[in-house]
Design a protein around this motif. Structure first.
Motif, short mmCIF file in Angstrom:
data_model
loop_
_atom_site.label_atom_id
_atom_site.label_comp_id
_atom_site.label_asym_id
_atom_site.label_seq_id
_atom_site.Cartn_x
_atom_site.Cartn_y
_atom_site.Cartn_z
N MET A 1 0.85 -1.19 0.00
CA MET A 1 0.00 0.00 0.00
C MET A 1 0.88 1.24 0.00
SD MET A 1 -2.93 1.10 2.72
CE MET A 1 -3.90 -0.34 2.31
N LYS A 2 0.57 2.19 -0.83
CA LYS A 2 1.39 3.39 -0.93
C LYS A 2 1.18 4.29 0.28
CE LYS A 2 1.67 3.38 -5.96
NZ LYS A 2 1.41 4.14 -7.21
N HIS A 3 2.21 5.06 0.58
CA HIS A 3 2.13 6.00 1.69
C HIS A 3 3.08 7.16 1.44
CE1 HIS A 3 5.48 3.27 2.92
NE2 HIS A 3 6.04 4.41 3.29
N CYS A 4 2.89 8.22 2.22
CA CYS A 4 3.81 9.35 2.24
C CYS A 4 4.50 9.37 3.59
CB CYS A 4 3.07 10.67 2.01
SG CYS A 4 2.48 10.92 0.33
N SER A 5 5.82 9.37 3.57
CA SER A 5 6.60 9.45 4.79
C SER A 5 6.89 10.92 5.09
CB SER A 5 7.90 8.67 4.64
OG SER A 5 8.69 8.79 5.81
N ILE A 6 6.52 11.37 6.27
CA ILE A 6 6.72 12.77 6.65
C ILE A 6 7.39 12.83 8.02
CG2 ILE A 6 4.67 13.47 5.35
CD1 ILE A 6 3.27 13.82 8.08
N GLU A 7 7.89 14.02 8.35
CA GLU A 7 8.45 14.27 9.66
C GLU A 7 7.57 15.28 10.39
OE1 GLU A 7 11.22 12.75 10.93
OE2 GLU A 7 11.29 11.57 9.08
N LEU A 8 7.08 14.88 11.55
CA LEU A 8 6.30 15.78 12.40
C LEU A 8 6.85 15.68 13.82
CD1 LEU A 8 2.55 15.21 11.38
CD2 LEU A 8 3.97 17.20 10.89
N ALA A 9 7.12 16.83 14.41
CA ALA A 9 7.63 16.87 15.79
C ALA A 9 8.82 15.94 15.97
CB ALA A 9 6.50 16.51 16.77
N ASP A 10 9.72 15.94 14.96
CA ASP A 10 10.94 15.13 14.98
C ASP A 10 10.67 13.63 15.00
OD1 ASP A 10 12.63 17.39 14.96
OD2 ASP A 10 12.40 17.61 17.13
N GLU A 11 9.49 13.24 14.58
CA GLU A 11 9.15 11.82 14.46
C GLU A 11 8.75 11.53 13.01
OE1 GLU A 11 9.06 9.15 16.48
OE2 GLU A 11 9.75 10.15 18.31
N THR A 12 9.09 10.34 12.54
CA THR A 12 8.68 9.91 11.21
C THR A 12 7.32 9.25 11.29
OG1 THR A 12 10.95 9.55 10.48
CG2 THR A 12 9.23 8.41 9.25
N LEU A 13 6.38 9.74 10.50
CA LEU A 13 5.05 9.15 10.39
C LEU A 13 4.77 8.85 8.93
CD1 LEU A 13 2.91 11.49 12.72
CD2 LEU A 13 4.04 9.34 13.33
N TRP A 14 3.96 7.84 8.69
CA TRP A 14 3.54 7.52 7.33
C TRP A 14 2.05 7.80 7.20
CZ3 TRP A 14 5.99 1.97 6.40
CH2 TRP A 14 7.39 2.08 6.51
N LEU A 15 1.69 8.66 6.26
CA LEU A 15 0.29 8.87 5.92
C LEU A 15 -0.10 7.80 4.92
CD1 LEU A 15 0.27 12.76 5.35
CD2 LEU A 15 0.10 11.48 7.51
N LEU A 16 -1.08 7.00 5.24
CA LEU A 16 -1.41 5.83 4.44
C LEU A 16 -2.60 6.09 3.52
CD1 LEU A 16 -1.18 3.00 7.15
CD2 LEU A 16 0.66 4.08 5.84
N ALA A 17 -2.54 5.49 2.34
CA ALA A 17 -3.68 5.54 1.43
C ALA A 17 -4.90 4.83 2.04
CB ALA A 17 -3.33 4.92 0.09
N GLY A 18 -4.67 4.01 3.06
CA GLY A 18 -5.75 3.36 3.77
C GLY A 18 -6.42 4.24 4.81
N LYS A 19 -6.16 5.56 4.73
CA LYS A 19 -6.82 6.56 5.59
C LYS A 19 -6.46 6.37 7.07
CE LYS A 19 -11.01 5.81 4.10
NZ LYS A 19 -12.46 5.94 3.88
N ALA A 20 -5.19 6.09 7.32
CA ALA A 20 -4.69 5.96 8.68
C ALA A 20 -3.26 6.49 8.70
CB ALA A 20 -4.73 4.50 9.13
N ILE A 21 -2.70 6.60 9.89
CA ILE A 21 -1.30 6.97 10.07
C ILE A 21 -0.57 5.80 10.70
CG2 ILE A 21 0.28 8.40 11.43
CD1 ILE A 21 -1.53 10.76 11.02
N TYR A 22 0.62 5.53 10.19
CA TYR A 22 1.48 4.51 10.78
C TYR A 22 2.69 5.19 11.40
CZ TYR A 22 4.45 0.34 11.19
OH TYR A 22 5.25 -0.67 11.66
#
Length: 233
Positions: free
Chosen positions: A1-22
């Motif tokens: 499943m595709k996702h966007c990896s971003i940095e927020l508050a010095d943490e790596t989060l993945w925004l998922l096409a499944g409408k969730a955050i990992y």
């Protein structure tokens, strides 16, 4: 499943096409506004809405668990839609899903619907907390406008964004990221959405089928303070 990896508050989060955050560091999924039993609640009022949304929600959760190493799911409010959602068939489906994932930790940050629907059955093994639920640099909430320390991750609004090209318009679920908060799209299969008008300092990531991408030209050209690293995967 595709996702966007971003940095927020010095943490790596993945925004998922499944409408969730990992959250990879915590092996955690964040899910907002699943609204189990909403269709059941509508049918109890005589509204002829489709069946099967509970199983659809559970299958979507299972799909995420297959794609990402996960030890915990945190639901950011509105787990059950209403007291009428406690229909035997709805609870049985949820219990069967839980039995297939006995070692998975489940946490629910109570939202406004949870206050009316009541806590889920204890047999589901869900830890109940009130907002804000602090984890690392984040305040896990249901209501995005809550004033609290920490970067807020929340739901409640069910954000959607209108993409326009010439005479064509698409209405898509979206993540809305600002300097102090991020709003998740509604995860539930029968929840609707609220069109958002992003502020100049807010970035928008829309979900289209199995893809997720940032809306170009929306938000500042550079957002180092917000998302200094964005990678499409």
């Amino acid at each position: 499943m595709k996702h966007c990896s971003i940095e927020l508050a010095d943490e790596t989060l993945w925004l998922l096409a499944g409408k969730a955050i990992y959250w990879p560091a915590r092996k955690m999924l964040l899910v907002a506004d699943i609204h189990f039993g909403k269709a059941t609640a509508f049918r109890s009022l005589g509204v002829p809405v489709p069946h099967g949304t509970t199983n659809e929600n559970l299958q979507a959760l299972s799909h995420l668990l297959e794609g990402y190493a996960c030890e915990e799911i945190v639901f950011l409010g509105d787990f059950l839609h209403a007291r009428a959602a406690r229909a035997p068939a709805t609870l049985a489906a949820m219990q069967a899903w839980r039995a297939r994932h006995p070692g998975l930790r489940l946490t629910l940050v109570r939202g406004n619907h949870d206050l009316h629907a009541g806590d889920p059955p204890a047999s589901l093994g869900i830890t109940m907390v009130d907002e804000p639920h602090r984890m690392g640099p984040f305040a896990l909430c249901h209501h995005p406008e809550l004033e609290t320390d920490g970067y807020v991750l929340a739901g409640h609004v069910h954000p959607v964004f209108h993409l326009r090209a010439a005479r064509e318009t698409l209405r898509l679920p979206c993540f809305l990221l600002g300097p102090r908060r991020a709003m998740l799209p509604s995860f539930g299969a029968f929840t609707g959405g609220h069109a958002v008008k992003p502020a100049p300092d807010e970035a928008v990531f829309v979900v289209a089928d199995t893809a997720i991408f940032r809306v170009p030209g929306q938000g500042p050209d550079t957002v180092e303070c917000l998302v200094p690293s964005i990678k499409n995967q």
